[in-house]
Every structure is written in C-alpha cells, then in structure tokens.
Design an enzyme around this catalytic site. Structure first.
Site, PDB file in Angstrom:
ATOM      1  N   GLU A 221       0.823  -1.209   0.000  1.00 43.42           N
ATOM      2  CA  GLU A 221       0.000   0.000   0.000  1.00 43.42           C
ATOM      3  C   GLU A 221       0.861   1.265   0.000  1.00 43.42           C
ATOM      4  OE1 GLU A 221      -3.118   0.155  -0.377  1.00 43.42           O
ATOM      5  OE2 GLU A 221      -3.726   2.146   0.309  1.00 43.42           O
ATOM      6  N   ASP A 222       1.893   1.282   0.823  1.00 38.47           N
ATOM      7  CA  ASP A 222       2.595   2.546   1.093  1.00 38.47           C
ATOM      8  C   ASP A 222       3.985   2.664   0.487  1.00 38.47           C
ATOM      9  OD1 ASP A 222       0.411   3.255   2.563  1.00 38.47           O
ATOM     10  OD2 ASP A 222       1.278   2.713   4.500  1.00 38.47           O
TER      11      ASP A 222
END
Ligand code: MN
Length: 734
Positions: A88-89
C-alpha cells in the site's frame, strides 16, 4: 554514515525486541531468521516514512505483528503483519514479496491491502452487514481478517495524533464494522478494546463520565478487588485446586451500553467487578463453581453454563454473580486455559490449538472453520456463518454503487446484473458501464470491492437478446425477458402475426378458422395463451414457434372436425370452408376467406390487372397491381416480402373499381370539359378531377374514375387520347 542512516538502522529495534518476546511466549516459532528478514525488508521499504506521532513508520507494522503473535498465529501471519503496509505505502510489489517470503505471504499482504481500499461511509444496518460480508468475502484467507484486526487495533491505540474528523471516521468504522466482526469470530479481547477505543472518540463525555465513576467506585471500595482476589485464591488452595485468578473492572463500553441502552444508573449495574478463575480441565470448573457458591451468596438467576452450551462465537465459560462480604456484587467467570484463549482470541485461538492445520489444503482449512461455526446453534450466528461460506466458496460478489452502497450479486455477475439489481429501468436504459472509473464491456466480470457505475440514456434501444446469455442473476434474466415481452409487445404482435399468417398459408390452413369463437378458444387453450394477441406476441418475441403453433392448430382442427362430423351445429369452416374461398370486393384472397380487402391508393387496380395482396397491420389485405412500384420495392424487402400473398379477381358484373389516370396535354380552354364529355359518353363515373399547370404551356389532369375492368379502362384511355391537344394518358402508380 549519515545521521539519517544511523537513525533508520535503529528504527523499530525496541518494538522488534517486544515482538520476539511475544513470539516466544505465545507461539512455537523458535527460528526467528525469517521474521528478522521481514523486519529488515519492511524497514528498508518504509525508509524515512514517519507516523503522525513522529515515530518511524516501521513501529506500526511491528506493533501489529506483536498483536498477531499474541493471538498465537503462525509464522506466515507474523511475517505478513510486518509487511502488511508495504504494498500500500511503498514501491514493493506482490512479486517482490512472493520471491522473498513465498506466495502465501504475498497473497495475505495483498489481501490486507485490498481491504484498506474499501471506502467506508456510515449507512443503515443492512449496508453495514453487507460491508462486513464484503470484508469477509474479500479476505479469502481468514488470516487476512486477523491481521486486519491487529492493524486496526494498533491504529486505534495510536489515534490521538490524528485530526478530529479522521478520529471520528475511524472510530465509527471500527464500531460498526470491525468490532462486530471481532465479536463474531469470538475475538473478545480485541473486540472489547476496539469498542472502548472507539467510544473514547465517538462519545468522549460519556466515556470519561464512566471512567470517573469507576475511579470513584475504586476509591470508595479501596482494596476490594485485591481482598476478594486473595480470598478466592485462599479458598482454591484449601481445596487443592491449581488455578490462576484474575480481577478486572468491566470494560467501559459494556457499562455505557447498559447505562444508555437499557437506561440504567451506574449503581444499578451489578457486574462492575469481574473475577476470572482459570483451571486446567472442565471437571475442575464445576468444582471451582461449588467453592465460590460456598464462599459467597449467589444472586439467583445469574448462573450461566456456557460450557454445556457454548455461545455461537465459540465462547465457553461458567458465569455466576455473587454478593461479596462487603455487600458488593461481582461476577465470576470460570474456564479452562483453552477456553480462555478461545474467549480472548476466538477463531485465532483455534488456529493455535488445532495443531497441523497449517499443513492442510485451503479447502480443508475452510471446511474446518465452516464446521466449527456450523456446529453452533444460534440464529444470530446463522447469517454470519453463511457469510463465511460465501467467503470460502465464493458464490457471491460484493460491489459498490457510486454512492457507496453495497450490492450483493452472484459470483461472476456483470454490470448488466448490477444495473438490473438497482432497478429494471436502469438496466433497460443502460448504454455503457464503468468499473472503478473505466469503461468496461457488458460481459465484464465484477470483483469484490469494485465501484460500478451505469450510464443510461432515454434513447437507449433497450436490452439486447445477447444479454440473456451473459447475465448471472435470475433477477436480471427475468427483467430482460419481461422487457421483451412487454416493452416490445406492439412490435411483437405485428411481427408475430405476420409470421403466423405466413405459416398458416404455407401449411394451407385458412385464417378464418380463428373467426369461430368456440374453435378459437379451444385453440388458445391448446397453445396455453390467453388471447390471439398474446399468441402473436409470444411468436413475436420467440416464446412460441410459428410452425409448432400452426401444427397444434391443425391437430386441434382435426379433432374438432372429427367430433362435430355428426353434430347439427358445425363451425363455419368445417368440411367446406377449409378449401372454399369467397370473393370480397370482387377479389379472392387465396387461402383466406372473408378477410377485409381494400384497394391500394397508389396503383388503384381494376379487374383485368394482374394483382397481388399485401397483409396490412390491422386493415386486412391491400390489393396492388403487380406492376405497382410499391410492390416491386416491398417484395424485395426481407422484412416485408413474406407479407405478399396471391389474390385474383372474382368474376363479377356489378362491381365498379376506382382507379386514376394522369393526362398530359397542351393547356387550352375547354380541355377538362372535353375529357369529361368523353368519359360521360362511355358512362364512366368521374369521382375526382384536378388539373395542374406544368409550365411551358403544358398541363396535367388527374382524374379518378370508376370502371368495371381493365378492358373498359383501356377504351376510356384510347378515347381520351383522341381529345384535342392531349399528348399522353397514363395510369397512376406507374
Ligand atoms: Mn497498517
């Protein structure tokens, strides 16, 4: 070495130490090399990222991993928890993780990532339930949910640095989605903490009111918990019962619910204090209960045996409420260690206790969870059990409307199913579908969590018959069929009727058989339709085949004819009418008796002309000349050519037929009068006459006359040609 690098290298070491201790205390994992590897990998990936409170980002996944370790989950789960925010990051991909930690870990991390992308807005309860189901359905591997719980719990614990709107949003989502899932999976410890943390942000005033009341109570009853705990321990020792005793005050949210939900005063709540006795086996539980009831006076009606009858979420314990020596009521929970872990961690604890599960196939794992949940009898749980089935067997898919509502559809559903799921008018008018903002073909298969948008137009031509083979839901299929039946009824009737009549002619069945009411009703009954129109409509949309229908009619006619051979009253078509033909307006429509006949206005045929009939929509047969322009054009058309039928003139002396002539002449005074005189001498009646100046001294006179036949017309045309200055006489319609 840069200062930043040194900082980065040290980041998360303290949390990692805590993780190692949690793993050693709660799991069988002793080789920590892969866990360390995951830590290094995630730390590098998150790099300089910081959390809102200013700590390095890596501390968050490590803390989530500690919670996962406390649940007693396996190595893959712990590694996945450490990596859970990488996709996700950071730049890390599924492939990167799969290469280093295996497909299973990569799939779990991706699963957690997908859950994070679900948009959430507060909705009514039904929508909440769908969202919970969607989360479960998307998870596929139950470990995804467990890691998501750990992630959410740590985020809730560290919410104070978030903005107020963010706090509220997350708290609401936690209260409405995650805490209920935790409850249903039996993860009581996590559920209670999630609820208390959510309440703190949702109703800080109520939260602090109860917190203060509990503190006040603790001051008033100073030392009560310690004294009672000691008294219980002593009593157990006397009976040689090996056990652990824990004491606590009730969680704030359950007191809150009782006060505000059941409208109780704080002092009315009996079980502010709770004690827990944990023993080694079930028999010992009942011994402990006996001892407690000897020691303190039980409150009648408060004993509950959840060992004999576990709660739907697998919870087992004995519960009793007693009055302490100081007159203070409190609850005692008695359970084994295994029950204790199940009570705290629910499904996760079963993971831990059922050794060897990791080695099994996914299907076996899911079957096991399913059996576990199905063995519990509670209607409240039924719905959720079916949710788990949905997850395990994936026969449902959950998608969002553009407004964030959740729609549940059968697995494999397409945007067409979605559109009809919203409303039949949306489906019937859809022209285009978007999934996650992109235009997709109608056959696109929807995935869990997709945002689906349907673009409609009032000028849409409606569904296509192909859709019937694409859609997955019976709802959509039925609505599309409905549309073809209803919206196109007029058209179906026309095309159905034409096909039917063409087939009747082909098989040589006179149409007039439908004119007899008794016969018609028997035919309709046999075909199982209510009216002739319904029959045409069914043939039109393909529900009935024209050929089979006519076959049926023929069969029925034979039966009727047989049955009425000796009867006095016979249907008019019996014996004679089947082949008899009768002229109408002097024209015989071949194979059809007594049908409405009219003459076309375009070519106005008269006896002697070669003619042909056209089956009109509702006005019988229109008769044209075979040299009529309209006939030659229409007979080429695929859609119309079957509607042309054979007709011929019936011998008749009385009838007169209207037809038209176009006379071209050099214009002069008295021209029209001379033409009228010629016709009058032939006893031909003139119905209408108009003249038009064509320029260049030319005029065209159009006359409509009535003649007996083509022969009489020919004479008239020759006579008119003889009128002075007439250059040409033509029939209209050529
Ligand atoms: Mn996270």
């Amino acid at each position: 070495m840069e200062v930043a690098d040194i900082k980065k290298q040290g980041a998360g070491e303290a949390e990692y130490g805590n993780l190692i201790r949690a793993i050693e205390m709660n799991t069988q994992i002793r080789d920590l090399s892969r866990v360390r590897d995951a830590f290094e990998f995630a730390r590098t990936a998150h790099g300089e990222q910081l959390r809102k409170d200013g700590t390095p980002y890596i501390t968050h996944p490590l803390n989530a991993a500690i919670i996962v370790a406390e649940m007693g989950l396996d190595e893959e789960s712990i590694i996945s928890a450490i990596l859970h925010d990488c996709i996700e990051d950071t730049q890390v991909t599924h492939e990167d993780i799969a290469k280093r930690f295996g497909d299973s870990v990569a799939d779990i991390v991706e699963g957690v990532t997908k859950l994070a992308r679900i948009r959430y807005t507060s909705k009514e309860e039904e929508q909440m339930e769908n969202l919970r189901k969607m989360l479960m359905a998307m998870a596929r591997d139950i470990r995804v949910i467990l890691i998501k719980m750990a992630d959410r719990l740590h985020n809730m614990r560290t919410m104070e640095y978030q903005s107020a709107p963010k706090q509220r949003e997350k708290a609401l989502e936690t209260m409405e989605i995650y805490a209920p899932i935790a409850h249903r999976l039996g993860m009581q410890k996590i559920k209670l903490e999630l609820e208390d943390l959510s309440l703190l942000y949702l109703d800080p005033v109520g939260y602090h009111e109860i917190e203060a009341a509990l503190q006040e109570r603790a001051r008033r009853n100073e030392g009560f918990m310690e004294r009672t705990e000691q008294a219980i321990k002593n009593r157990m020792r006397e009976s040689s019962i090996n056990c652990a005793v824990q004491s606590r005050t009730k969680d704030i949210y359950s007191i809150y619910r009782k006060m505000f939900g059941q409208d109780k005063e704080f002092d009315e709540i009996m079980d502010i204090y709770a004690f827990r006795v944990i023993v080694d086996d079930i028999a010992e539980c009942y011994n402990v209960l006996g001892c407690i009831h000897e020691l303190y006076k039980p409150v009648p009606g408060r004993f509950k045996d959840y060992i004999g009858t576990p709660k739907p979420n697998m919870y087992q314990s004995l519960h009793t409420t007693v009055i302490g020596t100081e007159g203070i009521p409190f609850e005692v929970q008695i359970r084994t260690w295994e029950m204790h872990h199940t009570a705290e961690y629910g499904i996760a604890a079963h993971w831990k206790y059922k050794e060897g599960i990791e080695g099994r196939s996914d299907e076996e794992k899911f079957a096991w969870i399913r059996n576990l949940l199905e063995s519990q009898e509670d209607t409240d749980a039924q719905d959720f059990i079916s949710t788990l089935k949905v997850d395990m067997f994936a026969d449902e898919v959950f998608v969002f409307t553009p407004h964030g509502d959740v729609k549940s559809l059968p697995a494999g559903a397409t945007p067409i199913d979605f559109a009809y799921g919203i409303h039949s008018a949306i489906g019937n008018r859809m022209t285009c579908a978007k999934v996650n903002g992109r235009i997709v073909p109608f056959s696109h298969v929807l995935q869990n969590g997709d945002v689906v948008e349907i673009i409609t137009s009032n000028t849409s031509k409606g569904p296509s018959r192909d859709w019937l083979t694409i859609v997955k839901s019976s709802e959509a299929r039925n609505k599309i069929r409905q549309w073809f039946k209803k919206e196109r009824r007029e058209e179906n009737i026309v095309t159905g009727r034409a096909a039917f009549e063409a087939e009747m002619r082909r098989q040589g069945v006179p149409l007039n058989v439908l004119g007899d009411e008794r016969t018609l009703s028997r035919i309709l009954e046999r075909i199982a339709v209510r009216s002739l129109e319904d029959m045409y409509a069914s043939i039109g949309y393909g529900g009935l085949s024209a050929q089979k229908t006519v076959n049926n009619i023929k069969d029925e006619l034979r039966l009727i004819e047989k049955a009425t051979k000796n009867a006095e009253v016979k249907p008019p078509w019996v014996s004679t009418a089947l082949i008899a033909e009768k002229a109408v307006n002097g024209v015989v429509v071949e194979g059809v008796d007594n049908c409405l006949v009219k003459f076309s206005h375009c070519c106005m045929p008269v006896p002697g002309d070669e003619i042909v009939g056209f089956i009109t929509r509702g006005y019988g047969v229109s008769v044209h000349r075979t040299d009529c322009k309209n006939y030659s054009v229409s007979a080429q058309r695929e859609s119309e050519k079957d509607r042309w039928i054979k007709v011929h003139w019936a011998p008749s002396e009385e009838e007169r037929y209207q037809t038209g002539l176009a006379i071209t002449a050099n214009d002069r005074d008295g021209l029209v009068m001379d033409i009228a005189t010629v016709l009058n001498s032939l006893k031909i009646k003139v119905d209408a006459l108009t003249a038009r100046d064509m320029g260049g001294g030319l005029a065209t006179v159009f006359i409509t006359i009535k003649v007996k036949d083509k022969n009489e017309l020919g004479i008239a045309m020759t006579k008119i040609m003889g009128v002075r200055s007439v250059k040409d006489v033509k029939r209209q319609g050529n």
